[in-house]
Design a protein around this motif. Structure first.
Motif, mmCIF file in Angstrom:
data_model
loop_
_atom_site.group_PDB
_atom_site.id
_atom_site.type_symbol
_atom_site.label_atom_id
_atom_site.label_comp_id
_atom_site.label_asym_id
_atom_site.label_seq_id
_atom_site.Cartn_x
_atom_site.Cartn_y
_atom_site.Cartn_z
ATOM 1 N N LEU A 10 28.896 -28.377 -12.759
ATOM 2 C CA LEU A 10 28.370 -27.908 -14.039
ATOM 3 C C LEU A 10 29.522 -27.881 -15.027
ATOM 4 C CD1 LEU A 10 25.756 -26.567 -15.349
ATOM 5 C CD2 LEU A 10 26.807 -24.389 -14.760
ATOM 6 N N VAL A 11 29.333 -28.498 -16.178
ATOM 7 C CA VAL A 11 30.361 -28.453 -17.214
ATOM 8 C C VAL A 11 30.244 -27.130 -17.961
ATOM 9 C CG1 VAL A 11 31.227 -29.465 -19.357
ATOM 10 C CG2 VAL A 11 30.425 -30.939 -17.517
ATOM 11 N N ILE A 12 31.344 -26.408 -18.055
ATOM 12 C CA ILE A 12 31.367 -25.173 -18.832
ATOM 13 C C ILE A 12 31.959 -25.521 -20.195
ATOM 14 C CG2 ILE A 12 32.091 -22.777 -18.930
ATOM 15 C CD1 ILE A 12 30.291 -23.540 -16.519
ATOM 16 N N ALA A 13 31.156 -25.384 -21.223
ATOM 17 C CA ALA A 13 31.538 -25.821 -22.565
ATOM 18 C C ALA A 13 32.469 -24.817 -23.227
ATOM 19 C CB ALA A 13 30.295 -26.059 -23.415
ATOM 20 N N THR A 14 33.686 -24.729 -22.706
ATOM 21 C CA THR A 14 34.686 -23.846 -23.282
ATOM 22 C C THR A 14 36.072 -24.398 -23.013
ATOM 23 O OG1 THR A 14 35.537 -21.573 -23.364
ATOM 24 C CG2 THR A 14 34.880 -22.397 -21.212
ATOM 25 N N HIS A 15 37.015 -24.076 -23.908
ATOM 26 C CA HIS A 15 38.427 -24.396 -23.707
ATOM 27 C C HIS A 15 39.200 -23.100 -23.448
ATOM 28 C CE1 HIS A 15 38.595 -28.722 -25.270
ATOM 29 N NE2 HIS A 15 37.312 -28.375 -25.320
ATOM 30 N N ASN A 16 38.473 -22.001 -23.264
ATOM 31 C CA ASN A 16 39.065 -20.685 -23.022
ATOM 32 C C ASN A 16 39.226 -20.489 -21.514
ATOM 33 O OD1 ASN A 16 39.176 -17.828 -22.408
ATOM 34 N ND2 ASN A 16 38.575 -17.413 -24.516
ATOM 35 N N ALA A 17 40.471 -20.462 -21.045
ATOM 36 C CA ALA A 17 40.740 -20.370 -19.607
ATOM 37 C C ALA A 17 40.194 -19.083 -19.007
ATOM 38 C CB ALA A 17 42.244 -20.465 -19.353
ATOM 39 N N GLY A 18 40.282 -17.980 -19.747
ATOM 40 C CA GLY A 18 39.779 -16.706 -19.241
ATOM 41 C C GLY A 18 38.269 -16.736 -19.059
ATOM 42 N N GLY A 38 37.576 -28.689 -21.461
ATOM 43 C CA GLY A 38 38.932 -29.104 -21.794
ATOM 44 C C GLY A 38 39.489 -30.108 -20.809
ATOM 45 N N SER A 39 39.214 -29.910 -19.508
ATOM 46 C CA SER A 39 39.745 -30.821 -18.491
ATOM 47 C C SER A 39 39.102 -32.203 -18.578
ATOM 48 C CB SER A 39 39.534 -30.225 -17.091
ATOM 49 O OG SER A 39 38.157 -30.175 -16.763
ATOM 50 N N LEU A 40 37.933 -32.283 -19.193
ATOM 51 C CA LEU A 40 37.254 -33.572 -19.385
ATOM 52 C C LEU A 40 37.608 -34.210 -20.725
ATOM 53 C CD1 LEU A 40 33.656 -32.740 -18.059
ATOM 54 C CD2 LEU A 40 35.499 -33.935 -16.856
ATOM 55 N N GLY A 41 38.424 -33.497 -21.493
ATOM 56 C CA GLY A 41 38.814 -34.021 -22.798
ATOM 57 C C GLY A 41 37.711 -33.967 -23.831
ATOM 58 N N LEU A 42 36.735 -33.081 -23.620
ATOM 59 C CA LEU A 42 35.628 -32.992 -24.574
ATOM 60 C C LEU A 42 36.053 -32.183 -25.795
ATOM 61 C CD1 LEU A 42 32.632 -32.204 -22.169
ATOM 62 C CD2 LEU A 42 33.549 -34.420 -22.874
ATOM 63 N N PRO A 43 35.722 -32.629 -26.983
ATOM 64 C CA PRO A 43 36.089 -31.871 -28.191
ATOM 65 C C PRO A 43 35.241 -30.611 -28.318
ATOM 66 C CG PRO A 43 34.678 -33.705 -28.775
ATOM 67 C CD PRO A 43 34.989 -33.874 -27.312
ATOM 68 N N GLU A 44 35.777 -29.653 -29.048
ATOM 69 C CA GLU A 44 35.024 -28.427 -29.324
ATOM 70 C C GLU A 44 34.224 -28.637 -30.604
ATOM 71 O OE1 GLU A 44 36.954 -24.453 -28.099
ATOM 72 O OE2 GLU A 44 38.612 -25.648 -28.873
ATOM 73 N N PRO A 45 32.892 -28.573 -30.535
ATOM 74 C CA PRO A 45 32.102 -28.768 -31.751
ATOM 75 C C PRO A 45 32.251 -27.583 -32.702
ATOM 76 C CG PRO A 45 30.689 -28.061 -29.955
ATOM 77 C CD PRO A 45 32.048 -28.310 -29.352
ATOM 78 N N ALA A 46 32.084 -27.834 -33.967
ATOM 79 C CA ALA A 46 32.130 -26.747 -34.948
ATOM 80 C C ALA A 46 30.954 -25.809 -34.705
ATOM 81 C CB ALA A 46 32.057 -27.315 -36.354
ATOM 82 N N GLU A 47 31.241 -24.510 -34.642
ATOM 83 C CA GLU A 47 30.196 -23.512 -34.393
ATOM 84 C C GLU A 47 29.584 -23.107 -35.726
ATOM 85 O OE1 GLU A 47 31.408 -20.386 -31.703
ATOM 86 O OE2 GLU A 47 32.735 -21.765 -30.618
ATOM 87 N N ALA A 63 28.266 -30.719 -24.981
ATOM 88 C CA ALA A 63 28.953 -30.985 -23.712
ATOM 89 C C ALA A 63 28.096 -31.822 -22.775
ATOM 90 C CB ALA A 63 29.337 -29.669 -23.044
ATOM 91 N N ALA A 64 26.801 -31.541 -22.732
ATOM 92 C CA ALA A 64 25.897 -32.294 -21.852
ATOM 93 C C ALA A 64 25.791 -33.748 -22.297
ATOM 94 C CB ALA A 64 24.523 -31.641 -21.834
ATOM 95 N N GLU A 65 25.672 -33.953 -23.590
ATOM 96 C CA GLU A 65 25.545 -35.309 -24.112
ATOM 97 C C GLU A 65 26.834 -36.109 -23.901
ATOM 98 O OE1 GLU A 65 24.429 -34.727 -28.161
ATOM 99 O OE2 GLU A 65 22.458 -33.907 -27.660
ATOM 100 N N ALA A 66 27.982 -35.459 -24.080
ATOM 101 C CA ALA A 66 29.265 -36.158 -23.960
ATOM 102 C C ALA A 66 29.643 -36.448 -22.510
ATOM 103 C CB ALA A 66 30.370 -35.340 -24.625
#
Length: 210
Positions: A10-18, A38-47, A63-66
């Motif tokens: 499951l991809v967790i859509a976050t770059h926050n390690a905690g 982050g490990s997949l190199g996915l960009p963070e979309p604007a919230e 994240a799912a689409e990418a």
């Protein structure tokens, strides 16, 4: 019946390690292996959403689409009663340093100080009631989605206390406790947090009997 993710990645859509560590610990017992965006190199979309639900879905869908993998996004934040629910969806934004506040990045002590400063400006009798809210959004690459919401009430302490947790944890004392989230053992926090509340609903629907 809501579609189930089952065991697997499951991809967790976050770059926050905690946040990734906390979510991973909650899902591990169910045979789910979490991969950070982050490990997949996915960009963070604007919230750009106006609510926690809108932002969680925005991140999960991106994240799912990418990645082509089922994705889980969390949007959470602190709502302070005396501040009209602020910082709310802007919880993380309040930690972002402006050009005159030093190097770019997030300074959570600064963010906690902003909240405390606004409360202090309201006078000594101001309510210190607050709540953490969490929305978990699941998104499949084909567009299906599911949402789970959780919350935990509490009060704000000052100065910050504790070395565990992240974000505003050092100033948030959950209802029924006398220690901040950052002073609690991580396992205890996982049992009572807003994220745990939302996860209990996700687990019941995704991994429960039926």
């Amino acid at each position: 019946m809501t579609r189930r993710i089952g065991a697997g990645s499951l991809v967790i859509a976050t770059h926050n390690a905690g946040k990734l560590k906390e979510i991973g610990a909650l899902l591990e017992p169910h045979g789910v292996s979490c991969i950070g965006a982050g490990s997949l190199g996915l960009p963070e979309p604007a919230e750009t959403g106006q609510t926690f639900v809108e932002n969680a879905l925005l991140k999960a869908r991106a994240a799912a689409e990418a990645s082509g993998i089922v994705a889980l996004a969390d949007d959470s934040g602190l709502a302070v009663a005396a501040l009209g629910g602020r910082p709310g969806v802007y919880t993380a934004d309040w930690a972002e340093r402006q050009w005159f506040e030093g190097e770019p990045g997030r300074d959570w002590y600064m963010a906690m100080g902003k909240v405390e400063g606004l409360l202090a400006a309201e006078g000594p009798d101001v309510s210190r009631a607050a709540a953490f809210h969490c929305v978990l959004a699941l998104a499949w690459p084909d567009g299906e989605q599911a949402v789970y919401e959780g919350s935990v009430a509490g009060t704000l302490a000052w100065p910050p206390r504790g070395e565990c947790g992240f974000g505003y944890d050092p100033v948030f004392v959950p209802e029924g406790r006398d220690r901040t989230f950052a002073e609690l053992d991580p396992a205890e926090k996982h049992r009572i947090s807003h994220r745990a509340d939302a996860f209990a609903k996700l687990v019941a629907e995704q991994f429960g009997a039926g």
